[in-house]
Design a protein around this motif. Structure first.
Motif, mmCIF file in Angstrom:
data_model
loop_
_atom_site.group_PDB
_atom_site.id
_atom_site.type_symbol
_atom_site.label_atom_id
_atom_site.label_comp_id
_atom_site.label_asym_id
_atom_site.label_seq_id
_atom_site.Cartn_x
_atom_site.Cartn_y
_atom_site.Cartn_z
ATOM 1 N N ALA A 74 0.843 -1.205 0.000
ATOM 2 C CA ALA A 74 0.000 0.000 0.000
ATOM 3 C C ALA A 74 0.874 1.249 0.000
ATOM 4 N N ASP A 75 1.929 1.212 0.815
ATOM 5 C CA ASP A 75 2.853 2.350 0.842
ATOM 6 C C ASP A 75 3.479 2.575 -0.528
ATOM 7 N N ILE A 76 3.869 1.502 -1.169
ATOM 8 C CA ILE A 76 4.477 1.619 -2.502
ATOM 9 C C ILE A 76 3.465 2.172 -3.491
ATOM 10 N N TRP A 77 2.222 1.685 -3.422
ATOM 11 C CA TRP A 77 1.180 2.183 -4.332
ATOM 12 C C TRP A 77 0.936 3.670 -4.130
ATOM 13 N N PHE A 78 0.812 4.096 -2.828
ATOM 14 C CA PHE A 78 0.592 5.519 -2.550
ATOM 15 C C PHE A 78 1.780 6.360 -3.018
ATOM 16 N N GLN A 79 2.981 5.869 -2.767
ATOM 17 C CA GLN A 79 4.169 6.606 -3.181
ATOM 18 C C GLN A 79 4.241 6.708 -4.695
ATOM 19 N N THR A 102 1.719 6.524 -6.819
ATOM 20 C CA THR A 102 0.642 7.419 -7.254
ATOM 21 C C THR A 102 1.015 8.873 -6.994
ATOM 22 N N PHE A 103 1.570 9.136 -5.824
ATOM 23 C CA PHE A 103 1.989 10.498 -5.496
ATOM 24 C C PHE A 103 3.035 10.999 -6.485
ATOM 25 N N LEU A 104 4.007 10.160 -6.832
ATOM 26 C CA LEU A 104 5.044 10.567 -7.781
ATOM 27 C C LEU A 104 4.462 10.839 -9.164
ATOM 28 N N LYS A 105 3.476 10.034 -9.579
ATOM 29 C CA LYS A 105 2.838 10.272 -10.881
ATOM 30 C C LYS A 105 2.074 11.592 -10.876
#
Length: 164
Positions: A14-19, A21-24
């Protein structure tokens, strides 16, 4: 009783997904900012050339030239900001990103110095107190310009040492 703990693997996904998404989203916003800066820069450069061709029409030629310089200094500030956005897309931008901001600050300070000098020379009759404030402002702006130039030189010198 044994307490249930959250699955660390699920949380890290989840952390990787949020990170990710945030970077995109961050990259998309940088692209939008870059497009806006490109349009603004083109407009300011067009206005600068327009002011250049109209500089001779002014009763006070210095005012016309000051308008031209003002437009092109603003365009340089926009270009330096655009360069900063370009650096952000690079892989190693942690220290390099500082220099363009310093350059924008130097250009903005030079612009302010020119405007204050113009106000003093073309302001008509000025009170002594007002001239004092103008001179103090010019001295502070001059010192800030020198400090920022030294900072840029130190950054470049530090980068040269890293390369060796």
């Amino acid at each position: 009783m044994v307490e249930k703990t959250k699955n660390p693997k699920r949380r890290s996904l989840a952390d990787i997904w949020f990170q990710d998404t945030f970077l995109k989203v961050e990259r998309l916003l940088y692209i939008l900012v870059a497009i806006g800066i490109i349009f603004a820069t083109a407009e300011v450069i067009y206005d600068g050339f327009h002011a250049l061709f109209r500089a001779f029409e002014y009763e006070d030629f210095a005012l016309g030239i000051l308008k031209v310089i003002d437009r092109f200094l603003i365009a340089l500030m926009f270009l330096e900001i655009l360069y900063t956005v370009q650096i952000v897309f690079g892989e190693e931008y942690h220290l390099q990103c500082i220099e363009p901001f310093l350059m924008v600050a130097i250009i903005a300070l030079v612009r302010r110095l020119l405007l204050v000098a113009f106000e003093i020379s073309h302001g008509g009759k000025l009170e002594v107190e007002r001239v004092k404030y103008y001179l103090i402002e010019m001295a502070i702006v001059g010192l800030l310009i020198l400090a920022l130039v030294v900072a840029v030189l130190l950054l470049r010198k530090g980068r040269r040492k890293e390369r060796l």
